[in-house]
Scaffold this active site. Structure first.
Site, mmCIF file in Angstrom:
data_model
loop_
_atom_site.group_PDB
_atom_site.id
_atom_site.type_symbol
_atom_site.label_atom_id
_atom_site.label_comp_id
_atom_site.label_asym_id
_atom_site.label_seq_id
_atom_site.Cartn_x
_atom_site.Cartn_y
_atom_site.Cartn_z
ATOM 1 N N LYS A 271 27.137 46.877 40.455
ATOM 2 C CA LYS A 271 28.065 47.883 40.979
ATOM 3 C C LYS A 271 27.442 48.624 42.163
ATOM 4 O O LYS A 271 26.240 48.535 42.397
ATOM 5 C CB LYS A 271 28.367 48.908 39.869
ATOM 6 C CG LYS A 271 29.272 48.398 38.780
ATOM 7 C CD LYS A 271 29.650 49.510 37.827
ATOM 8 C CE LYS A 271 30.543 49.010 36.724
ATOM 9 N NZ LYS A 271 31.882 48.594 37.166
ATOM 10 N N ARG A 345 35.982 42.308 28.974
ATOM 11 C CA ARG A 345 36.896 41.301 28.438
ATOM 12 C C ARG A 345 36.125 40.160 27.762
ATOM 13 O O ARG A 345 36.629 39.523 26.848
ATOM 14 C CB ARG A 345 37.828 40.793 29.541
ATOM 15 C CG ARG A 345 37.124 40.090 30.659
ATOM 16 C CD ARG A 345 37.987 39.962 31.901
ATOM 17 N NE ARG A 345 38.081 41.208 32.658
ATOM 18 C CZ ARG A 345 38.757 41.334 33.789
ATOM 19 N NH1 ARG A 345 39.419 40.303 34.282
ATOM 20 N NH2 ARG A 345 38.795 42.481 34.420
HETATM 21 N N1 BES Z 1 33.691 49.288 33.034
HETATM 22 C C1 BES Z 1 34.371 48.758 34.139
HETATM 23 C C2 BES Z 1 35.752 49.396 34.371
HETATM 24 C C3 BES Z 1 35.771 50.855 34.740
HETATM 25 C C4 BES Z 1 35.819 51.240 36.056
HETATM 26 C C5 BES Z 1 35.796 51.826 33.776
HETATM 27 C C6 BES Z 1 35.880 52.568 36.393
HETATM 28 C C7 BES Z 1 35.853 53.159 34.099
HETATM 29 C C8 BES Z 1 35.898 53.533 35.417
HETATM 30 C C9 BES Z 1 34.592 47.256 33.978
HETATM 31 O O1 BES Z 1 33.633 46.587 33.227
HETATM 32 C C10 BES Z 1 34.570 46.675 35.348
HETATM 33 O O2 BES Z 1 33.573 46.784 35.994
HETATM 34 N N2 BES Z 1 35.666 46.089 35.770
HETATM 35 C C11 BES Z 1 35.784 45.555 37.066
HETATM 36 C C12 BES Z 1 36.552 44.261 36.983
HETATM 37 C C13 BES Z 1 36.529 43.454 38.234
HETATM 38 C C14 BES Z 1 35.140 42.919 38.493
HETATM 39 C C15 BES Z 1 37.523 42.331 38.111
HETATM 40 C C16 BES Z 1 36.518 46.570 37.937
HETATM 41 O O3 BES Z 1 37.434 47.212 37.445
HETATM 42 O O4 BES Z 1 36.138 46.721 39.094
HETATM 43 ZN ZN ZN Z 2 31.915 45.984 34.413
#
Ligand code: BES
Ligand code: ZN
Ligand code: ZN
Length: 496
Positions: A271, A345
């Protein structure tokens, strides 16, 4: 914090603060003793009866309470959420002026709008949630000790019929929410997967109706839960699959599945700096389940509930999963991992497959901080609801109304599954398009749920963590999903 019901004269109550509502006959009556002082001050101040306005008066010892707080309630019909917020503001104001014992006068006209039991339950909820703090990691030097409200007297008309259980239930629901908030607010160096497993064990230790089973890496592997193990591989924290069983009797079993990523770095698909900041909250779904079990232990509804938590960390390292890796889930489906940051997921795939084949519940609900896309779609206050069954949908909407938590349905379009087709495995973990991310994530999850089981997926990525103070949720973990799902469990218990 102790709540009690009274019908005594408000002016004679031994409290530090008496809360009255502007423009109500109850205020006028209490003001008689003060010779109309409050009325005159309100007029002088041009008091605006808008939700959020209040005025603190020191009536100079003509009555027993040393402070009187006048609160506004707005002009329109009172709603449950507004009432919770008004009570939260009263609680916060009282704790700021260090009034340990307070009394709140419930106007009769409010009971006509909402019913006395809803009002009392909303008051307990509002005050408990609104005065929540998390200061345990601040040293005494940087922080004056927390002031806690001690006793709240709720003044009602003698004629009102109040259900004995109302306060007890509302307090258990709110305490469970605060318990979940604590878990989410603790940093990831405290709430490790092992810590979550210890919490589950201590909940079952304290309750005759709850048992726990914690699966370790070897047991997960022999069951075929390689998807969870794949996500956990990059971290030195040991993953745990936590199962809690509450046996309250009755014929129905509800299964709750929670995403328990104790820190989501994104893994090799790392991230951004900003994206990493709050990712200790990625176990909020799991924390909500633990909170719910705390309340079940106290309230003992006639229903069976199984909680499943896939707990692990998502970290980059030499042993981490990499984009392009393929793993097999418990239901035999193979997953191509395109993006290691879409890890929620992957762990839920095994969890939902476990629920479908081993628990076979009457209702299956997963709770997950799953996608940033859901926050884009619905904002920080509303959870995304995906559901394959109309009855469960209306029961969840009813529970949302009762709890004040907000949910909004998003679709599960069958043809979107095409976007998740992998060239080398059964399914890939992100779609090619980059659009509709909350929906494609839900479509992915659905592939691991038995189609005959009524299932709902709640994407709580927005509401699980408050970036700013709001009336009912100070900065940090909110306990999103706890009261919503407790209401649902009680609704299902009543209907069975
Ligand atoms: N934990 C995150 C989602 C999230 C984002 C929760 C902001 C709370 C606040 C999840 O694991 C994630 O990183 N999802 C990605 C998916 C993408 C790579 C398809 C996202 O939402 O960017
Ligand atoms: Zn994630
Ligand atoms: Zn995540």
């Amino acid at each position: 914090m102790k709540f009690e019901i009274t019908s005594s004269d408000p002016n004679k109550l031994n409290v530090n603060l008496l809360a009255l509502f502007a423009g109500t006959p109850e205020l006028t009556k209490a003001d008689l003793v003060l010779g109309g002082l409050i009325g005159r001050i309100l007029k002088e101040e041009e008091f605006d009866n808008k939700i959020g306005s209040d005025l603190l008066i020191y009536p100079d010892y003509q009555i027993t309470p040393s402070k009187v707080l006048i609160s506004a309630y707005g002009d329109g019909k009172l709603t449950i959420v507004n009432w919770q917020k008004i009570c939260a503001a009263i609680g916060l104001r009282a704790s700021r002026v260090k009034a340990g014992k307070i009394a709140v006068m419930i106007p009769e006209k409010f009971s006509r709008d909402l019913g006395i039991n809803v009002l009392i339950s909303g008051l307990v909820t509002g005050i408990t949630l609104g005065t929540y703090t998390f200061n345990k990691h601040k040293s005494q030097k940087s922080n004056s000790p927390d002031f806690r409200l001690e006793k709240i007297s709720i003044i009602v008309d003698q004629k009102q019929a109040i259900a004995n259980e109302t306060i007890r239930v509302a307090q258990a629901f709110s305490d469970a929410t605060c318990f979940t908030r604590d878990l989410v607010n603790e940093p990831s160096n405290v709430t490790t997967p092992t810590y979550l497993a210890d919490i589950a064990n201590s909940i079952s230790h304290d309750s005759a109706n709850i048992t726990t089973e914690i699966l370790d890496i070897k047991q997960m592997h022999s069951l075929g839960m390689d998807a969870i193990l794949a996500v956990a591989k990059g971290s030195s924290e040991i993953p745990k699959f936590i199962r809690l069983d509450y046996r309250g009797g009755g014929k129905k079993t509800v299964c709750l599945a929670g995403k328990g990523i104790t820190f989501d770095s994104g893994g090799i698909s790392l991230k951004t700096q900003k994206g990493l900041e709050t990712m200790k909250m990625d176990m909020a779904g799991a924390a909500a389940i633990l909170g719910i079990f705390k309340a079940l232990a106290i309230l003992k509804p006639k229903i069976n509930v199984t909680g499943l938590i896939a707990a692990c960390e998502n970290m980059p390292s030499g042993s981490a999963i990499k984009p392009g890796d393929i793993v097999r889930s418990l239901n035999g489906k193979t997953i191509e991992i395109i993006n290691t940051d879409a890890e929620g997921r992957i762990v839920l795939a095994d969890t939902l497959a476990y629920a479908s084949s081993k628990i076979k519940p009457d209702v299956l609900i997963d709770l997950a901080t799953l996608t940033g896309a859901c926050v884009v779609a619905l904002g920080e206050e509303i959870s995304g609801l995906f559901v394959n069954n109309e009855k469960l949908k209306s029961q969840l909407i009813e529970s949302a109304k009762l709890s004040g938590e907000r949910i909004w349905q998003l679709p599960l379009p069958e043809d979107y599954l095409d976007l998740m087709k992998s060239k080398v495995a059964d399914i890939k973990n992100v779609s090619g398009t980059g659009h509709g991310g909350a929906i494609t994530a839900a479509i992915f999850l659905q592939e691991f749920v038995d189609k005959n089981i009524p299932w709902a997926h709640l994407d709580i990525a927005g509401p699980a963590f408050a970036e700013h103070d709001t009336p009912l949720t100070p900065y940090g973990g909110t306990g999103s999903g706890v009261r919503l799902l407790l209401h649902l469990i009680f609704l299902l218990a009543k209907n069975s």
